[in-house]
Scaffold this motif. Sequence first.
Motif, short mmCIF file in Angstrom:
data_model
loop_
_atom_site.label_atom_id
_atom_site.label_comp_id
_atom_site.label_asym_id
_atom_site.label_seq_id
_atom_site.Cartn_x
_atom_site.Cartn_y
_atom_site.Cartn_z
N ASP A 277 12.56 3.43 -0.64
CA ASP A 277 11.24 4.36 -0.76
C ASP A 277 10.49 4.49 0.36
O ASP A 277 10.53 5.56 1.16
N ALA A 278 10.17 3.05 0.78
CA ALA A 278 9.13 3.00 1.09
C ALA A 278 8.91 3.25 3.03
O ALA A 278 8.95 3.66 3.77
N ALA A 279 10.50 3.38 3.04
CA ALA A 279 10.82 3.55 4.96
C ALA A 279 11.64 4.32 5.36
O ALA A 279 11.13 5.27 6.43
N MET A 280 12.03 5.66 3.94
CA MET A 280 11.56 6.60 3.77
C MET A 280 10.23 7.85 4.08
O MET A 280 10.55 8.47 4.83
N PHE A 281 9.52 7.02 3.72
CA PHE A 281 8.13 7.79 3.58
C PHE A 281 7.97 7.38 5.31
O PHE A 281 6.98 8.29 5.61
N ILE A 282 8.13 5.80 5.63
CA ILE A 282 7.55 6.26 7.04
C ILE A 282 7.81 6.55 8.18
O ILE A 282 7.84 7.39 9.11
N TYR B 42 11.70 -0.64 4.40
CA TYR B 42 10.70 -1.17 4.72
C TYR B 42 10.61 -2.16 5.80
O TYR B 42 10.90 -3.06 6.31
N PHE B 43 10.76 -1.09 7.47
CA PHE B 43 10.96 -1.82 8.63
C PHE B 43 11.65 -2.76 9.16
O PHE B 43 11.84 -4.15 9.20
N GLY B 44 12.83 -2.13 8.53
CA GLY B 44 14.24 -3.15 8.65
C GLY B 44 14.61 -4.10 9.23
O GLY B 44 15.29 -5.52 8.95
N ALA C 99 10.41 9.07 12.98
CA ALA C 99 10.75 7.32 12.80
C ALA C 99 12.44 7.78 12.25
O ALA C 99 12.40 8.06 11.31
N PRO C 100 13.53 7.15 12.92
CA PRO C 100 13.93 6.08 12.73
C PRO C 100 14.09 5.54 10.92
O PRO C 100 13.42 5.50 10.48
N MET D 33 0.62 -1.25 0.41
CA MET D 33 0.32 0.12 -0.05
C MET D 33 0.85 1.08 0.18
O MET D 33 0.42 2.20 -0.75
N VAL D 34 1.88 1.16 0.46
CA VAL D 34 3.04 2.52 0.89
C VAL D 34 3.17 2.27 -0.68
O VAL D 34 3.57 4.02 -1.21
#
Length: 304
Positions: free
Chosen positions: A234-239, A251-253, A245-246, A217-218
């Motif tokens: 990219d998804a991690a940066m969006f979150i 994504y949720f690495g 958040a750090p 969805m992201v």
Amino acid sequence: MFTYRKNDNHTHQVRLLSPLGVYPIKTFIMDDSALFISEDICFSVTPLVTFVDSEFEDEGYYTEMEWASINEIKLYSSVMLSLDRMHGYSVIYPFSTCHYVKMSGDVSGYLSEIKKELIKAITMPAGVNGWHPFIGQINRGLSLPPVTSDGEKYDLRDQGFDVNIQEKVFEKIDVNNFILIRGLSTLLRSRMLLVHGYFMEEAIYSLFISLDASFNMVLDKLKEVGISNPTSKDAAMFISKTFNAPETEKYFGEYYEYRIKTFHPKSRFGAYPHAPLTIDDYFFLSEDLITVYLYLTCGYVSQE
């Protein structure tokens, strides 16, 4: 009005909620749906699903794994997401037995009658062949509500549930968005599994599926803003930007290796006799996914 078998005249379904769950102390009522809460019995009322997605019919889609209808998942999820994570957690735990009714107009006018009919269904004696709509589930460990002589008390919480947020989430959940429905469904089920302590590992499996649905969805959101081929980074940066958040590389690495080790008995990370997880892994990921899905459904980000 109230039958165990569905026919073409029925418009809504009613499902008893087990005391194994953790519920708000208040009743949530929409025009066509309701989560009825009381100390003696709790149940849900939702409209029957009438749409058919031709795309999935063409693909030969078929399942025997439907534990709740899409409209029920929509209702249950809206309540689950409306709970402030600082005030605990909720578990919506429905029986598999479903009753069907015919109604017109607002659901609120039928709740008293539905309650009476459902109590009759629960307390009626077994038939000549021993059949009863709830007996089998009772024998498998699902607790009946206090309206029966051997029923158990409901766990009702009076803090943290926000009716305004619940209404926004309920309005925004798109029942045709099957990625969203799958993600919410597995998030709900993970909490049901959590009730049974032996299934903590399986509860986290379900969370990982919900996590993957949220990832997709992201990615879709990133495509909408012009990123043609978004990555996990990219998804991690969006979150990170959305929730302050750090940053992580994926994504949720922090769960990346855990997912591989959990789903694959042997991988490049080694072989393990049990999933290398902690109880905190469940609670941290579960609450983070609540936050993410609250944003994905209605755009809400808590100031906390």
